[in-house]
Design an enzyme around this catalytic site. Structure first.
Site, mmCIF file in Angstrom:
data_model
loop_
_atom_site.group_PDB
_atom_site.id
_atom_site.type_symbol
_atom_site.label_atom_id
_atom_site.label_comp_id
_atom_site.label_asym_id
_atom_site.label_seq_id
_atom_site.Cartn_x
_atom_site.Cartn_y
_atom_site.Cartn_z
ATOM 1 N N HIS A 56 3.760 -27.667 -8.146
ATOM 2 C CA HIS A 56 4.068 -26.540 -7.256
ATOM 3 C C HIS A 56 5.508 -26.076 -7.456
ATOM 4 O O HIS A 56 6.342 -26.849 -7.907
ATOM 5 C CB HIS A 56 4.012 -26.983 -5.786
ATOM 6 C CG HIS A 56 2.775 -27.668 -5.357
ATOM 7 N ND1 HIS A 56 1.778 -27.030 -4.665
ATOM 8 C CD2 HIS A 56 2.366 -28.957 -5.486
ATOM 9 C CE1 HIS A 56 0.810 -27.897 -4.376
ATOM 10 N NE2 HIS A 56 1.135 -29.071 -4.860
ATOM 11 N N TYR A 57 5.775 -24.839 -7.041
ATOM 12 C CA TYR A 57 7.164 -24.488 -6.732
ATOM 13 C C TYR A 57 7.258 -24.253 -5.232
ATOM 14 O O TYR A 57 6.257 -23.929 -4.579
ATOM 15 C CB TYR A 57 7.685 -23.299 -7.543
ATOM 16 C CG TYR A 57 7.009 -21.954 -7.404
ATOM 17 C CD1 TYR A 57 6.782 -21.349 -6.174
ATOM 18 C CD2 TYR A 57 6.644 -21.238 -8.547
ATOM 19 C CE1 TYR A 57 6.201 -20.096 -6.069
ATOM 20 C CE2 TYR A 57 6.053 -19.991 -8.461
ATOM 21 C CZ TYR A 57 5.836 -19.423 -7.207
ATOM 22 O OH TYR A 57 5.252 -18.194 -7.109
ATOM 23 N N THR A 58 8.478 -24.417 -4.709
ATOM 24 C CA THR A 58 8.612 -24.350 -3.241
ATOM 25 C C THR A 58 8.861 -22.926 -2.739
ATOM 26 O O THR A 58 8.589 -22.638 -1.575
ATOM 27 C CB THR A 58 9.785 -25.225 -2.760
ATOM 28 O OG1 THR A 58 11.000 -24.734 -3.336
ATOM 29 C CG2 THR A 58 9.576 -26.685 -3.139
ATOM 30 N N GLU A 120 6.507 -31.080 -5.925
ATOM 31 C CA GLU A 120 7.111 -29.793 -5.586
ATOM 32 C C GLU A 120 8.421 -29.643 -6.348
ATOM 33 O O GLU A 120 9.242 -30.559 -6.382
ATOM 34 C CB GLU A 120 7.405 -29.709 -4.080
ATOM 35 C CG GLU A 120 6.173 -29.541 -3.195
ATOM 36 C CD GLU A 120 5.706 -28.085 -3.069
ATOM 37 O OE1 GLU A 120 6.306 -27.203 -3.726
ATOM 38 O OE2 GLU A 120 4.740 -27.850 -2.304
ATOM 39 N N HIS A 174 -1.045 -25.615 -8.894
ATOM 40 C CA HIS A 174 -1.656 -25.340 -7.592
ATOM 41 C C HIS A 174 -2.605 -24.146 -7.714
ATOM 42 O O HIS A 174 -3.689 -24.126 -7.153
ATOM 43 C CB HIS A 174 -0.556 -25.062 -6.559
ATOM 44 C CG HIS A 174 -0.996 -25.192 -5.148
ATOM 45 N ND1 HIS A 174 -0.216 -24.800 -4.088
ATOM 46 C CD2 HIS A 174 -2.155 -25.669 -4.604
ATOM 47 C CE1 HIS A 174 -0.881 -25.027 -2.956
ATOM 48 N NE2 HIS A 174 -2.052 -25.547 -3.243
ATOM 49 N N ASP A 184 1.555 -20.605 -7.695
ATOM 50 C CA ASP A 184 2.574 -21.546 -8.167
ATOM 51 C C ASP A 184 1.970 -22.642 -9.047
ATOM 52 O O ASP A 184 0.784 -22.934 -8.907
ATOM 53 C CB ASP A 184 3.339 -22.154 -6.972
ATOM 54 C CG ASP A 184 2.464 -23.010 -6.063
ATOM 55 O OD1 ASP A 184 1.345 -22.571 -5.716
ATOM 56 O OD2 ASP A 184 2.890 -24.123 -5.713
HETATM 57 ZN ZN LIG Z 1 1.846 -25.028 -4.092
#
Ligand SMILES: [Zn+2]
Length: 284
Positions: A56-58, A120, A174, A184
């Site tokens: 993921h990225y936040t 993340e 994700h 993401d």
């Molecule tokens: Zn995500």
């Protein structure tokens, strides 16, 4: 005489109860505590509980990412900040469920929180000036990751994939598992580099892609044929006869992962060739 008889029975019962109690009091040795023998026999029917790694990225900065992922009803096993040091924060033990995946599915599995490790990465995602724009974001709208972040991701994913024997095709974005909800870690996440430099995840062979591109027949493949190929690889693709929004979301997610410079959400020959090359290599 019924009265006396029942009285006699009552007295007898009192003695019995008393005797029983005395026996209990007299019994001072506790039952032996059980022991677990985990070495004499081993089952063959089993697998690792952790089967996926979801990246993921936040879309937040370091401080906000830390705050949200530790205080809100969302979490991840690992957090990689932008701060340039060697540290990776573990927020949830591998043995416990982190709440990072949400609704979606991949490779026939739903409830990915049960079977995955979530990582993340602090990154803006879509650059602020392009947020809120309708339609699918092109490559240029995504903000690049820092080189150090990617090195840390690579080392961590490598360790986890080895420890839990995770299939290369189960190291996913994700967006791969939730194509209509998530984009993401986005088009700037360097899946190809991770594969080529660190042997992480899945990537197609160029020769296979070229072959499938050349093999294009006069009869175009049907929508159903192409959709089946997406499902074979693991994508949650529906079986309608058209490229409706949900189907295009899957195409876009696939392109973010495997053709990131040109994510359009439209089906085209190159996208299908890449998909076929992946299925050939990974047996989808
Ligand atoms: Zn995500």
């Amino acid at each position: 005489m019924p009265f006396l008889k029942s009285e006699h029975v009552m007295v007898k019962n009192i003695f019995l109860a008393l005797g029983f109690t005395l026996t209990l009091i007299g019994c001072t040795t506790p039952a032996p505590r059980y022991s677990i023998d985990s070495t004499s026999y081993q089952a063959t029917g089993k697998n690792e509980r952790i089967q996926f790694i979801v990246l993921h990225y936040t879309a937040e900065n370091d401080a906000e990412s830390l705050r949200i992922l530790t205080e809100a009803r969302v979490s991840a096993h690992y957090l990689i900040l932008k701060k340039p040091d060697a540290r990776i924060y573990q927020l949830v033990p591998d043995s416990e469920r982190a709440w990072h995946a949400g609704a979606g599915s991949f490779a026939g599995r739903s409830v990915l929180n049960d079977t995955s490790i979530g990582i993340e990465i602090v990154n803006d995602g879509i650059a602020p000036e392009y947020r809120g724009q309708k339609g699918y974001h092109p490559y240029a709208h995504f903000v690049p990751f820092d080189a150090l972040q990617i090195r840390k991701v690579a080392q961590l994913v490598n360790d986890l994939a080895t420890r839990y024997r995770i299939d290369p095709t189960h190291i996913i974005a994700h967006s791969d598992m939730a194509p209509s909800r998530k984009i993401d870690p986005g088009a700037q996440f360097p899946w190809q580099r991770l594969y080529q430099e660190y042997g992480i995840g899945a990537w197609y062979d160029e020769a296979d892609k070229a072959e499938f591109l050349n093999r294009r027949t006069l009869v175009a493949p049907s929508v159903q044929e192409i959709k089946q190929a997406f499902r074979d690889y693991g994508y949650p693709m529906n079986d309608t006869d058209t490229w409706d929004k949900a189907s295009r979301d899957v195409i876009y997610a696939f392109q973010l992962h495997f053709r990131p410079e040109q994510p359009t959400g439209e089906m085209d020959a190159e996208t299908y060739a890449i998909l076929q090359a992946l299925n050939r290599k990974y047996g989808g």
